[in-house]
Design a protein around this motif. Structure first.
Motif, PDB file in Angstrom:
ATOM      1  N   GLY A 204      26.314 -57.874  20.832  1.00 47.69           N
ATOM      2  CA  GLY A 204      25.138 -58.096  21.667  1.00 47.69           C
ATOM      3  C   GLY A 204      23.856 -58.202  20.879  1.00 47.69           C
ATOM      4  O   GLY A 204      22.782 -57.897  21.393  1.00 47.69           O
ATOM      5  N   ASN A 205      23.953 -58.628  19.602  1.00 44.85           N
ATOM      6  CA  ASN A 205      22.771 -58.738  18.739  1.00 44.85           C
ATOM      7  C   ASN A 205      22.018 -57.417  18.628  1.00 44.85           C
ATOM      8  O   ASN A 205      20.785 -57.370  18.642  1.00 44.85           O
ATOM      9  N   VAL A 206      22.748 -56.335  18.530  1.00 43.87           N
ATOM     10  CA  VAL A 206      22.128 -55.008  18.411  1.00 43.87           C
ATOM     11  C   VAL A 206      21.576 -54.822  17.002  1.00 43.87           C
ATOM     12  O   VAL A 206      22.322 -54.926  16.030  1.00 43.87           O
ATOM     13  N   PRO A 207      20.274 -54.552  16.841  1.00 49.36           N
ATOM     14  CA  PRO A 207      19.719 -54.331  15.496  1.00 49.36           C
ATOM     15  C   PRO A 207      20.310 -53.074  14.858  1.00 49.36           C
ATOM     16  O   PRO A 207      20.586 -52.088  15.543  1.00 49.36           O
ATOM     17  N   GLY A 208      20.479 -53.104  13.542  1.00 47.96           N
ATOM     18  CA  GLY A 208      20.969 -51.928  12.834  1.00 47.96           C
ATOM     19  C   GLY A 208      22.429 -51.633  13.078  1.00 47.96           C
ATOM     20  O   GLY A 208      22.893 -50.515  12.843  1.00 47.96           O
ATOM     21  N   TYR A 209      23.171 -52.623  13.544  1.00 46.63           N
ATOM     22  CA  TYR A 209      24.608 -52.454  13.781  1.00 46.63           C
ATOM     23  C   TYR A 209      25.312 -52.179  12.456  1.00 46.63           C
ATOM     24  O   TYR A 209      25.088 -52.861  11.463  1.00 46.63           O
ATOM     25  N   ILE A 210      26.140 -51.149  12.418  1.00 49.24           N
ATOM     26  CA  ILE A 210      26.922 -50.812  11.232  1.00 49.24           C
ATOM     27  C   ILE A 210      28.344 -51.273  11.468  1.00 49.24           C
ATOM     28  O   ILE A 210      29.041 -50.741  12.341  1.00 49.24           O
ATOM     29  N   LYS A 211      28.776 -52.261  10.731  1.00 56.58           N
ATOM     30  CA  LYS A 211      30.103 -52.814  10.942  1.00 56.58           C
ATOM     31  C   LYS A 211      31.166 -51.801  10.526  1.00 56.58           C
ATOM     32  O   LYS A 211      31.225 -51.381   9.372  1.00 56.58           O
ATOM     33  N   PRO A 212      32.023 -51.381  11.460  1.00 62.65           N
ATOM     34  CA  PRO A 212      33.089 -50.444  11.092  1.00 62.65           C
ATOM     35  C   PRO A 212      34.137 -51.126  10.216  1.00 62.65           C
ATOM     36  O   PRO A 212      34.316 -52.342  10.281  1.00 62.65           O
ATOM     37  N   VAL A 213      34.807 -50.330   9.402  1.00 67.53           N
ATOM     38  CA  VAL A 213      35.778 -50.883   8.455  1.00 67.53           C
ATOM     39  C   VAL A 213      37.194 -50.694   8.978  1.00 67.53           C
ATOM     40  O   VAL A 213      37.457 -49.852   9.841  1.00 67.53           O
ATOM     41  N   SER A 214      38.100 -51.501   8.446  1.00 64.49           N
ATOM     42  CA  SER A 214      39.519 -51.409   8.802  1.00 64.49           C
ATOM     43  C   SER A 214      40.295 -50.855   7.609  1.00 64.49           C
ATOM     44  O   SER A 214      39.942 -51.091   6.456  1.00 64.49           O
ATOM     45  N   LEU A 215      41.368 -50.115   7.901  1.00 65.94           N
ATOM     46  CA  LEU A 215      42.150 -49.454   6.855  1.00 65.94           C
ATOM     47  C   LEU A 215      43.603 -49.904   6.901  1.00 65.94           C
ATOM     48  O   LEU A 215      44.184 -50.053   7.980  1.00 65.94           O
ATOM     49  N   LEU A 216      44.186 -50.078   5.731  1.00 63.96           N
ATOM     50  CA  LEU A 216      45.623 -50.276   5.611  1.00 63.96           C
ATOM     51  C   LEU A 216      46.227 -48.961   5.130  1.00 63.96           C
ATOM     52  O   LEU A 216      45.890 -48.465   4.051  1.00 63.96           O
ATOM     53  N   ALA A 217      47.111 -48.367   5.943  1.00 61.57           N
ATOM     54  CA  ALA A 217      47.758 -47.108   5.572  1.00 61.57           C
ATOM     55  C   ALA A 217      48.835 -47.369   4.528  1.00 61.57           C
ATOM     56  O   ALA A 217      49.695 -48.229   4.711  1.00 61.57           O
ATOM     57  N   VAL A 218      48.785 -46.623   3.437  1.00 66.52           N
ATOM     58  CA  VAL A 218      49.693 -46.844   2.306  1.00 66.52           C
ATOM     59  C   VAL A 218      50.319 -45.520   1.876  1.00 66.52           C
ATOM     60  O   VAL A 218      49.612 -44.532   1.650  1.00 66.52           O
ATOM     61  N   SER A 219      51.645 -45.499   1.769  1.00 67.17           N
ATOM     62  CA  SER A 219      52.332 -44.285   1.302  1.00 67.17           C
ATOM     63  C   SER A 219      53.225 -44.543   0.098  1.00 67.17           C
ATOM     64  O   SER A 219      53.635 -43.601  -0.585  1.00 67.17           O
ATOM     65  N   GLU A 220      53.555 -45.818  -0.178  1.00 68.47           N
ATOM     66  CA  GLU A 220      54.421 -46.098  -1.336  1.00 68.47           C
ATOM     67  C   GLU A 220      53.685 -45.888  -2.654  1.00 68.47           C
ATOM     68  O   GLU A 220      54.303 -45.650  -3.690  1.00 68.47           O
ATOM     69  N   HIS A 221      52.369 -46.011  -2.651  1.00 70.05           N
ATOM     70  CA  HIS A 221      51.530 -45.625  -3.775  1.00 70.05           C
ATOM     71  C   HIS A 221      50.658 -44.460  -3.306  1.00 70.05           C
ATOM     72  O   HIS A 221      50.228 -44.443  -2.150  1.00 70.05           O
TER      73      HIS A 221
END
Length: 406
Positions: A204-221
């Protein structure tokens, strides 16, 4: 003179030389004859721009620490056989200097950084030093580079902008023998920085919007393991994660959620290079704020500790009562909270990002955990925490001496 069994023992016999500790009174200042132009704050990307000067001190086992020097930023000449190249005897800290209301630089809880640096140095068996003396020199360097702290055209502080300060120690013993380095260089460099995840216009064109991040869950490393070095800020803890981070980026994710498998359980550790927090709705209407415990695999973050203390003692931090705790977390718990509607927010915290909201967690099998979407990108709990910490860091609120003048 005393006589013992025919051997002369002189009372004036010299004692073993004790290596010198760091002495701030011996500081030598060599300022650059030409200063670099200050870049516009909007152009800053984390860690890409260095300031004009650096602090350098070297250690020799025979004489101890050299006279400290603040001098123009430049290269080191180091033997290719040095321990830092061959055996990764490198550790560092991450600190920030903010511009206070009176335009005087402030460091955020720097004694905690010094304690953690001491722990890292000891873990690598590098030469010890007085953190009090070292911190006084860091303050002098920050004052020398004060003009690099980003500000607006009127000279006022910019919220979320700071001077990132990176103390580093490297082992410089020239030998391929596997063993501790008894020689070292201790240095500090600085870099002007803005928000780690830049504010932008979002929903909605909100000023100061902080873009949330996405995570890939990793257990083999894994980032760290019981009995390892995860509780220390060592260079060797970071580079093994680069390949995993590259894989996550290629799959469209921003960061990694590090896991550790214990039987069928997937134990949550950290978010990239940040500590992990989750906000969960309680049955009584209050909110639990949970982060993994410091079990030797988790870095004891300064921001992490500050959030736990604020949530426990600052009753005005949030409208709903917060209950902070350090408890082992699993992916099964996150999935259960998500399906029951109790999962409110997930966020990563650290010196660079302060607080970074998380939108979703993806798993290798294709399953995903989604976090409720908020108009500002960041949820109300994480937003309140971020605002309060910035207010303390930038001197708008006095809190228990956390913001230390240089």
């Amino acid at each position: 003179m005393a006589i013992e069994k025919g051997n002369a023992v002189h009372e004036s016999q010299s004692k073993p030389v004790v290596p010198r500790d760091i002495d701030p009174s011996k500081l030598k200042m060599t300022l650059s004859p030409s200063l670099s132009p200050i870049p516009p704050p909007t152009s800053l990307k984390f860690g890409e721009q260095h300031t004009d000067h650096m602090l350098v001190i070297s250690y020799d086992p025979k004489t101890g620490w050299s006279d400290p020097e603040i001098k123009p930023y430049g290269n080191f000449e180091i033997d290719p056989m040095s321990s830092c190249f061959q055996y990764a005897t490198n550790c560092f800290e991450g600190m920030k200097a903010y511009l206070g209301p009176n335009s005087h630089p402030l460091l955020f809880r720097p004694t905690m950084n010094m304690a953690r640096l001491t722990s890292s140095v000891n873990r690598l068996s590098l030469p010890s030093f007085s953190t009090t003396a070292f911190l006084s020199l860091i303050k002098t360097l920050v004052l020398t580079e004060k003009r690099w702290i980003p500000r607006d055209p009127a000279g006022n502080a910019l919220t979320g902008y700071s001077l990132y300060v990176r103390p580093t120690m490297i082992g410089t013993k020239s030998s391929l023998g596997v063993g501790p380095s008894d020689k070292a260089i201790l240095y500090v460099i600085c870099s002007p920085t803005g928000p780690f995840f830049p504010l932008e216009t979002g929903l909605g064109n909100v000023p100061g919007y902080i873009k949330p991040v996405s995570l890939l869950a990793v257990s083999e490393h894994v980032r760290a393991w019981p009995g390892g070095t995860g509780a220390h800020k060592l260079a060797l803890n970071y580079s093994p994660g680069f390949l995993t981070q590259k894989d996550a980026s290629e799959k469209g994710y921003d960061q990694i959620l590090w896991l550790r498998k214990e039987g069928e359980e997937e134990i949550i550790m950290e978010v990239g290079a940040m500590n992990f927090f989750v906000a969960v709705k309680r049955d009584d209407g209050d909110i639990d704020i949970i982060t993994p415990p410091l079990d030797g695999t988790i870095l004891p973050g300064v921001t992490r500790a500050s959030i736990l203390e604020l949530a426990k003692s600052d009753s005005s931090l949030f409208s709903t009562k917060l209950h902070p705790s350090e408890s082992q977390l699993t992916t099964a718990q996150l999935k259960q909270w998500s399906s029951s509607g109790k999962l409110l927010e997930i966020f990563g915290v650290g010196t660079a990002a302060i607080v970074a909201p998380i939108a979703l967690i993806g798993f290798q099998q294709g399953e995903k955990i989604t976090v409720p979407e908020y108009e500002q990108g960041i949820g109300p709990v994480a937003s309140a925490i971020r605002t309060r910490i910035l207010d303390i860091q930038e001197g708008r609120i006095e809190w228990d001496g956390w913001a230390v003048p240089c």
